[in-house]
Design a protein around this motif. Structure first.
Motif, PDB file in Angstrom:
ATOM      1  N   UNK A  21       0.835  -1.205   0.000  1.00 39.84           N
ATOM      2  CA  UNK A  21       0.000   0.000   0.000  1.00 39.84           C
ATOM      3  C   UNK A  21       0.872   1.259   0.000  1.00 39.84           C
ATOM      4  N   UNK A  22       1.901   1.271   0.821  1.00 40.44           N
ATOM      5  CA  UNK A  22       2.775   2.441   0.893  1.00 40.44           C
ATOM      6  C   UNK A  22       3.499   2.666  -0.424  1.00 40.44           C
ATOM      7  N   UNK A  23       3.981   1.595  -1.039  1.00 40.37           N
ATOM      8  CA  UNK A  23       4.697   1.744  -2.310  1.00 40.37           C
ATOM      9  C   UNK A  23       3.785   2.298  -3.401  1.00 40.37           C
ATOM     10  N   UNK A  24       2.604   1.696  -3.539  1.00 40.44           N
ATOM     11  CA  UNK A  24       1.673   2.138  -4.590  1.00 40.44           C
ATOM     12  C   UNK A  24       1.269   3.582  -4.370  1.00 40.44           C
ATOM     13  N   UNK A  25       0.901   3.919  -3.131  1.00 41.14           N
ATOM     14  CA  UNK A  25       0.460   5.270  -2.838  1.00 41.14           C
ATOM     15  C   UNK A  25       1.584   6.277  -3.046  1.00 41.14           C
ATOM     16  N   UNK A  26       2.768   5.965  -2.512  1.00 42.78           N
ATOM     17  CA  UNK A  26       3.884   6.903  -2.616  1.00 42.78           C
ATOM     18  C   UNK A  26       4.348   7.069  -4.058  1.00 42.78           C
ATOM     19  N   UNK A  27       4.409   5.974  -4.813  1.00 44.57           N
ATOM     20  CA  UNK A  27       4.933   6.037  -6.168  1.00 44.57           C
ATOM     21  C   UNK A  27       3.964   6.727  -7.131  1.00 44.57           C
ATOM     22  N   UNK A  28       2.673   6.531  -6.898  1.00 46.77           N
ATOM     23  CA  UNK A  28       1.687   7.124  -7.817  1.00 46.77           C
ATOM     24  C   UNK A  28       1.275   8.532  -7.386  1.00 46.77           C
ATOM     25  N   UNK A  29       0.969   8.717  -6.118  1.00 47.40           N
ATOM     26  CA  UNK A  29       0.482  10.011  -5.636  1.00 47.40           C
ATOM     27  C   UNK A  29       1.624  10.991  -5.405  1.00 47.40           C
ATOM     28  N   UNK A  30       2.795  10.485  -5.014  1.00 43.44           N
ATOM     29  CA  UNK A  30       3.961  11.346  -4.718  1.00 43.44           C
ATOM     30  C   UNK A  30       3.592  12.443  -3.711  1.00 43.44           C
ATOM     31  N   UNK A  31       3.253  12.056  -2.495  1.00 46.94           N
ATOM     32  CA  UNK A  31       2.729  13.034  -1.524  1.00 46.94           C
ATOM     33  C   UNK A  31       3.721  14.106  -1.091  1.00 46.94           C
ATOM     34  N   UNK A  32       5.027  13.857  -1.205  1.00 47.74           N
ATOM     35  CA  UNK A  32       5.978  14.905  -0.812  1.00 47.74           C
ATOM     36  C   UNK A  32       6.956  15.228  -1.940  1.00 47.74           C
ATOM     37  N   UNK A  33       6.473  15.178  -3.179  1.00 44.60           N
ATOM     38  CA  UNK A  33       7.296  15.518  -4.338  1.00 44.60           C
ATOM     39  C   UNK A  33       7.297  17.029  -4.534  1.00 44.60           C
ATOM     40  N   UNK A  34       8.476  17.641  -4.548  1.00 43.16           N
ATOM     41  CA  UNK A  34       8.583  19.094  -4.747  1.00 43.16           C
ATOM     42  C   UNK A  34       8.928  19.447  -6.187  1.00 43.16           C
ATOM     43  N   UNK A  35       8.876  18.448  -7.055  1.00 41.92           N
ATOM     44  CA  UNK A  35       9.151  18.688  -8.465  1.00 41.92           C
ATOM     45  C   UNK A  35      10.602  18.533  -8.862  1.00 41.92           C
ATOM     46  N   UNK A  36      11.477  18.252  -7.908  1.00 40.80           N
ATOM     47  CA  UNK A  36      12.907  18.144  -8.210  1.00 40.80           C
ATOM     48  C   UNK A  36      13.400  16.700  -8.172  1.00 40.80           C
ATOM     49  N   UNK A  37      12.503  15.762  -7.857  1.00 36.97           N
ATOM     50  CA  UNK A  37      12.904  14.362  -7.703  1.00 36.97           C
ATOM     51  C   UNK A  37      12.683  13.614  -9.014  1.00 36.97           C
ATOM     52  N   UNK A  38      13.748  13.025  -9.560  1.00 38.37           N
ATOM     53  CA  UNK A  38      13.612  12.291 -10.814  1.00 38.37           C
ATOM     54  C   UNK A  38      12.995  10.904 -10.580  1.00 38.37           C
ATOM     55  N   UNK A  39      12.738  10.200 -11.675  1.00 39.18           N
ATOM     56  CA  UNK A  39      12.047   8.907 -11.609  1.00 39.18           C
ATOM     57  C   UNK A  39      12.835   7.904 -10.780  1.00 39.18           C
ATOM     58  N   UNK A 103      20.279   7.638  -1.286  1.00 36.75           N
ATOM     59  CA  UNK A 103      19.423   8.787  -1.582  1.00 36.75           C
ATOM     60  C   UNK A 103      20.121  10.128  -1.352  1.00 36.75           C
ATOM     61  N   UNK A 104      20.985  10.176  -0.345  1.00 34.49           N
ATOM     62  CA  UNK A 104      21.686  11.414  -0.016  1.00 34.49           C
ATOM     63  C   UNK A 104      20.692  12.557   0.188  1.00 34.49           C
ATOM     64  N   UNK A 105      19.683  12.308   1.024  1.00 33.95           N
ATOM     65  CA  UNK A 105      18.628  13.302   1.268  1.00 33.95           C
ATOM     66  C   UNK A 105      19.162  14.580   1.862  1.00 33.95           C
ATOM     67  N   UNK A 106      18.534  15.693   1.490  1.00 39.30           N
ATOM     68  CA  UNK A 106      19.013  16.996   1.926  1.00 39.30           C
ATOM     69  C   UNK A 106      18.344  17.539   3.168  1.00 39.30           C
TER      70      UNK A 106
END
Length: 246
Positions: A21-39, A103-106
């Motif tokens: 559920x988490x994978x499908x929701x996160x991958x499709x909805x992208x709840x915290x995507x700021x537009x800078x994250x590539x595929x 990931x090297x998250x910022x």
């Protein structure tokens, strides 16, 4: 909530469903995507967060199983504490993954919590609550129906445990005596008394040819005979002491 399903199998299935559920929701909805994250990065985030959720739920399953076996009780407070413990473990796990070389998250610790983790928790919480409530329904009820199976495929008898009176040896068969509609009836099944005793350890042996269900013991007819429900059986000396303890 007074029960907890401690089945490893059932909890692993729930863990897989939560991860999926988490994978499908996160991958499709992208709840915290700021537009800078590539595929690629988004796939790694979704996959990593899902796998971490599964592993953390597995760890929670082991911890709560050990606790439940020790205290033999469960309530709402323990349920809430378990979910909070899951999130604590999960937060440490996903933050470590987020800051890893993969990931090297910022985001720093507080930013990750407020911007990413809170949203993940909001996504997961309803699913976890519903799944854990459903787990309670999977707890098997106390078994009150027993099944005799003989060597032949058609040799099957299902009766309530309380209705079984005794089992007697009949050469290559066993004769099962049980109560049906208030009357004592019997059925022959191709099996051995030894196998029946191995399958149903609550039965008590009183003779080399007889096993009884102790709940149907009524009284002694004499030193060598007992009265059960609607039947009398002989007792051998080797088993008399055990029977006297009833």
């Amino acid at each position: 909530m007074k029960q907890l399903n401690i089945s490893i199998k059932h909890n692993l299935i729930v863990g897989l469903l939560i991860a999926l559920w988490l994978f499908v929701f996160a991958f499709i909805i992208k709840p915290f995507d700021d537009g800078t994250i590539n595929f690629r990065a988004w796939f790694l985030i979704s996959f990593g967060f899902s796998v971490m959720a599964f592993l953390c739920y597995c760890l929670l399953t082991i911890l709560q199983r050990n606790l439940y076996k020790r205290i033999s009780r469960w309530n709402i407070s323990l349920e809430i504490a378990s979910i909070l413990l899951f999130y604590l473990i999960y937060f440490i796990g996903v933050y470590t993954f987020y800051k890893s070389s993969i990931l090297k998250g910022g985001y720093n610790f507080s930013e990750f919590f407020s911007i990413i983790f809170i949203k993940v928790a909001l996504i997961l919480t309803p699913v976890i609550i519903l799944a854990r409530r459903y787990l309670i329904k999977l707890i098997p009820l106390p078994e009150d129906v027993i099944t005799f199976r003989g060597e032949n495929r058609l040799d099957v008898l299902k009766i309530k445990k309380e209705d079984l009176v005794c089992v007697s040896n009949a050469q290559n068969y066993v004769e099962i005596f049980y109560i049906e509609n208030g009357k004592l009836v019997s059925k022959l099944i191709r099996s051995s008394l030894k196998k029946v005793q191995e399958d149903f350890d609550f039965l008590m042996q009183i003779h080399r040819s007889h096993l009884i269900n102790p709940v149907h013991f009524k009284s002694w007819r004499n030193q060598n005979t007992i009265i059960l429900t609607q039947i009398e059986l002989p007792v051998s000396k080797n088993y008399k002491e055990t029977l006297l303890a009833l």
